[in-house]
Design an enzyme around this catalytic site. Sequence first.
Site, PDB file in Angstrom:
ATOM      1  N   SER A 158     -38.457  88.750  42.499  1.00 51.75           N
ATOM      2  CA  SER A 158     -37.842  89.621  41.500  1.00 51.75           C
ATOM      3  C   SER A 158     -38.872  90.556  40.875  1.00 51.75           C
ATOM      4  O   SER A 158     -39.944  90.131  40.445  1.00 51.75           O
ATOM      5  CB  SER A 158     -37.200  88.790  40.388  1.00 51.75           C
ATOM      6  N   HIS A 177     -35.172  90.372  33.605  1.00 52.80           N
ATOM      7  CA  HIS A 177     -35.045  88.921  33.582  1.00 52.80           C
ATOM      8  C   HIS A 177     -36.357  88.202  33.895  1.00 52.80           C
ATOM      9  O   HIS A 177     -36.499  87.024  33.625  1.00 52.80           O
ATOM     10  CB  HIS A 177     -33.934  88.454  34.537  1.00 52.80           C
ATOM     11  N   ASP A 214     -31.258  95.756  34.056  1.00 49.17           N
ATOM     12  CA  ASP A 214     -32.184  94.697  34.465  1.00 49.17           C
ATOM     13  C   ASP A 214     -33.557  95.255  34.819  1.00 49.17           C
ATOM     14  O   ASP A 214     -34.174  94.882  35.817  1.00 49.17           O
ATOM     15  CB  ASP A 214     -31.630  93.891  35.638  1.00 49.17           C
TER      16      ASP A 214
END
Length: 355
Positions: free
Chosen positions: A296, A153, A183
């Site tokens: 992230s 992402h 992911d």
Amino acid sequence: MDMTENLRPSGAHSTDQDPTSYPYASPSAYDGTAYDSAAGGYPPPPPYAPTTGRRKAKRPVALLAAVAIAAGVIGGGTATLVGQLNGQDAAATGSGGAVNGTTVSQSSKGTVAGVAEAVSPAIVEIGAASSAGKSTGSGVVITEDGEIVTNNHVISGAQQIQVTLSTGKTYTADVVGTDPDKDLALIKLQGASGLKTATLGDSSKVKVGEEVVAIGSPEGLTGTVTSGIVSALDRDVTVAKDDSGSSGQGQGQGRQGGGQEWPFEFGGQQFNGDTGEETTTYKALQTDASLNPGNSGGALINMDGEIIGINSAMYAPSSSAAGSGSSAGSVGLGFAIPVNTLKADLDTLRAGNGS
């Protein structure tokens, strides 16, 4: 008297008729002559003296034996501890992916400062530009020539990717492979060599309560270090597969100029925005180490300096609930993809394929 016969000097004899005659030498010399009570010398020792002498002789020996046993126990424990530490060192340096820069020095082993010093050079900031704007995330260098693992992402839909090392040097990166179902994504720097790389650990050995360190670029603050513990294992976390179908997508937890954080589902509820229709669920490590927008794709690290997870999601109260500001801070509810999931997926990512 049986207990005294071993102490008689040679040639001395006692008699049953004369209890005052004892086979002990004179205090001045042990010449083998029995003491005569009529000579006016020292009175003879009591009958129990030899027994007392024996006991006094034994006590230091018994004490020394006890000390020796205690020293043996302590020494054995120390040896065991040293052996365990040496075994951990061997395991840390023997893990796959280690090249340089990730070994925690013995003097700093087990400290946040030691982990940060060893691993920070292998953590990068990722800037991904797309038609929706620019997002900021993090990544982990796994090869000297610039292979970097991050979240899907973070780079999903990106038209251009720029990576900044801990030294401040910047590179342009290309996408090698993505796996939206996990992911995960693999990117490669253009023209890089001799980079510091991370040591990939074993997430199957992680236990609740273990200390961990998180390193990433929250809000574009490159190389930010936070610490905490692993607060749970095998949490089901659901995230969107790509940058379509969710208002928070493509922001990589930190779009410049504000916006929602990366949306995810946990425990039947949605956080940080609408997750959308195209989603994937994975088992995650839960940590209370502070994660914020931009973390992230960064690293969750154990105290041996090994990567045990890729930080991927964090819960934060909504902007309205937290007050003013474009995004709220960490409240100790963060999630990371276990590193064993990454290791099992590396060949697929390198082949440019995804599940």
